[in-house]
Design an enzyme around this catalytic site. Structure first.
Site, mmCIF file in Angstrom:
data_model
loop_
_atom_site.group_PDB
_atom_site.id
_atom_site.type_symbol
_atom_site.label_atom_id
_atom_site.label_comp_id
_atom_site.label_asym_id
_atom_site.label_seq_id
_atom_site.Cartn_x
_atom_site.Cartn_y
_atom_site.Cartn_z
ATOM 1 N N ASP A 45 -34.866 85.155 19.478
ATOM 2 C CA ASP A 45 -34.794 85.835 20.795
ATOM 3 C C ASP A 45 -33.699 85.283 21.592
ATOM 4 O O ASP A 45 -33.601 84.277 21.965
ATOM 5 C CB ASP A 45 -36.201 85.477 21.496
ATOM 6 C CG ASP A 45 -36.524 86.262 22.390
ATOM 7 O OD1 ASP A 45 -35.613 86.666 23.362
ATOM 8 O OD2 ASP A 45 -37.893 86.953 22.669
ATOM 9 N N SER A 91 -37.503 91.173 26.609
ATOM 10 C CA SER A 91 -38.045 90.943 25.205
ATOM 11 C C SER A 91 -38.983 92.118 25.088
ATOM 12 O O SER A 91 -39.081 92.642 23.902
ATOM 13 C CB SER A 91 -38.645 89.499 24.876
ATOM 14 O OG SER A 91 -37.554 88.641 25.024
ATOM 15 N N ASP A 318 -33.294 90.251 20.019
ATOM 16 C CA ASP A 318 -33.655 91.278 20.788
ATOM 17 C C ASP A 318 -32.644 91.697 21.848
ATOM 18 O O ASP A 318 -32.309 92.802 22.401
ATOM 19 C CB ASP A 318 -35.056 90.991 21.389
ATOM 20 C CG ASP A 318 -35.126 89.619 21.930
ATOM 21 O OD1 ASP A 318 -34.210 89.012 21.780
ATOM 22 O OD2 ASP A 318 -36.268 89.361 22.525
ATOM 23 N N HIS A 415 -30.983 87.438 31.062
ATOM 24 C CA HIS A 415 -30.362 87.960 29.983
ATOM 25 C C HIS A 415 -29.047 88.807 30.351
ATOM 26 O O HIS A 415 -28.675 88.980 31.457
ATOM 27 C CB HIS A 415 -31.326 89.004 29.259
ATOM 28 C CG HIS A 415 -32.587 88.389 29.020
ATOM 29 N ND1 HIS A 415 -33.889 89.407 28.864
ATOM 30 C CD2 HIS A 415 -33.031 87.348 28.981
ATOM 31 C CE1 HIS A 415 -34.914 88.779 28.461
ATOM 32 N NE2 HIS A 415 -34.601 87.301 28.565
HETATM 33 ZN ZN LIG Z 1 -35.757 85.795 28.094
#
Ligand SMILES: [Zn+2]
Length: 455
Positions: A45, A91, A318, A415
């Site tokens: 992740d 995610s 991801d 992100h």
């Molecule tokens: Zn995150």
């Protein structure tokens, strides 16, 4: 003469029939005999290319030629990861793409915005008689495992996600997160008074909660397993108490041993979830050592696949987290001196500031803090300075001092929109070569399993 010729004719006829029969049988077998029996998807992740590279160079003691296992699989590809409603995914939406082959809005778990639940590749495998498992080092009801075993409109519906795992009969669950399995009355977070751990036990699950019971697991006897080692997420690898919590690789190993008994095969998802958390917090040690720990789980899966020959391994992130960048000033030997996460160090700082230099010397190998840095650390310990307010999600002053000193920089507290890296190993894995969308990944897995996916 006639009878001799007739005999010859009969013999030839029988031979032709035999050849024909064998050819037909092989034809049927070729259709039925799908080469991929087991699938192991390992999701780092937030583990972008930079996170992999810096972990590899640290593991290689400064050798930039050194590669992680996940950087050495047969095939690699690049997948675009934007969600339906944003350039930068979360995610939940990215996981939904990976699990169902559908894009959705950020925050949604294996559901499209029209409210339709979409079958996951794990569920498709289960419908075909395969065993299923989910592992993570965060809480088991968190987004990435959730997208494979549950359907909810909002990722924070943790109690509902945990209930759905039981209802959906996922065979092997291992992670942190008892909080989502216990009622409020027993200090859990469930509002429905259900004691889900007891319900799992009644349904035939072996429940374990510590390393002692983990070591006693018997893959020949324990058919269904629920392992929850912490109230919340499990510890960062560099801070992990090895006498209390298993590693991601150890959990992967026991999961494979348990699930492989099914003659029809299995589907297993393993998440390195704390890589994401470390990068949200700009924590270099957390990112590096959790990426290495995740890679060790990849090695366990790969070793099994090499021997088994009917197992497909997919390693993918991801999304990327933090916008991490290796710079010309990145100092590998300084990173190698880190002995704890910045979060753990922050917890050790005394409010009077008397041990700041001691903590930095012992856990970060830094013995030349400036007066300004020392003051900021003390101010943070006293609640006068909050990095969270300035940078968003997570992070401590200590993390930012270490980021600067190690020359590993970050662009965001969230992100980033960089496409993800896919690595694959196993029969037919070459179809993962090239550029494609994240939603193509479960479709490709389905193809190799010989199933039409999505339905
Ligand atoms: Zn995150």
């Amino acid at each position: 003469m006639i009878s001799k010729n007739f005999k010859r004719f009969i013999v030839i006829l029988i031979l032709i029939s035999l050849v024909f029969a064998i050819a037909c049988k092989d034809g049927i077998r070729a259709k039925k005999d799908v080469k991929v029996k087991n699938v192991i998807v390992l999701i780092g992740d937030g583990m972008g290319n930079q996170q992999r590279r810096i972990a590899a160079i640290v593991e290689g003691k400064g050798d930039a030629d050194h590669r992680l296992v996940c950087e050495s699989l047969t095939t690699s590809g690049v997948a675009f990861d934007h969600s339906l409603d944003a350039i930068v995914t979360d995610s939940a939406a990215a996981g939904t793409a990976l699990a169902t082959g559908y894009k959705t809005n950020n925050g949604m778990i294996s559901m499209t915005p029209d409210g339709k639940s979409r079958t996951t590749i794990l569920e498709a495998c289960k419908q075909r008689g395969k065993s299923t498992g989910l592992i993570t080092d965060v809480t088991i009801a968190h987004a990435t495992p959730a997208v494979y075993g549950a359907h909810v409109k909002q990722r924070k519906m943790y109690s509902e996600i945990a209930s759905q795992y039981l209802k959906n009969g996922i065979d092997f669950l291992m992670a942190g997160g008892t909080c989502d399995f216990l009622p409020k009355e027993l200090k859990g977070k469930r509002k429905d008074k259900r004691h889900l751990i007891n319900e799992f036990k009644k349904s035939g699950y072996t429940y374990i909660s510590d390393l002692k019971s983990f070591n006693k697991l018997n893959p020949d006897k324990d058919k269904k397993v629920l392992g929850l080692f912490r109230y919340g997420s499990m510890d960062y690898e560099i801070d992990r108490n090895k006498a209390k919590e298993p590693s991601l690789a150890e959990m992967t190993n026991i999961a494979i041993k348990t699930l492989k008994k099914n003659p029809k095969g299995f589907f297993l998802m393993v998440e390195g979830g704390k890589i994401d958390w470390a990068n949200h917090g700009h924590d270099v040690a957390g990112s590096v050592y959790n990426t290495i720990a995740f890679d060790k789980a990849v090695k366990v899966a790969l070793d099994f696949a090499k021997n088994d020959k009917h197992t497909l391994i997919i390693v993918v992130n991801d999304h990327e987290t933090g916008g991490m960048t290796i710079t010309a000033g990145t100092n590998i030997s300084q990173i190698r001196k880190l002995k704890a996460t910045s979060g753990k160090m922050a917890g050790m700082i005394k409010k009077d500031g008397s041990n700041v230099d001691e903590v930095f010397g012992k856990y970060a190998g830094i013995d030349n803090l400036t007066d300004k840095e020392r003051k900021m650390v003390i101010d943070e310990a006293n609640g006068k300075l909050k990095v969270r307010d300035e940078l968003g999600y997570g992070g401590t002053i200590i993390a930012h001092i270490i980021s600067k000193r190690t020359g590993v920089l970050f662009a965001t507290g969230g992100h980033s929109g960089t496409p993800v890296i896919v690595a694959a190993y196993g029969p037919g894995c070459q179809i993962f070569d090239g550029f494609y969308d994240q939603t193509d990944i479960p479709k490709k897995i389905g193809k190799l399993l010989g199933i039409k996916f999505p339905f």
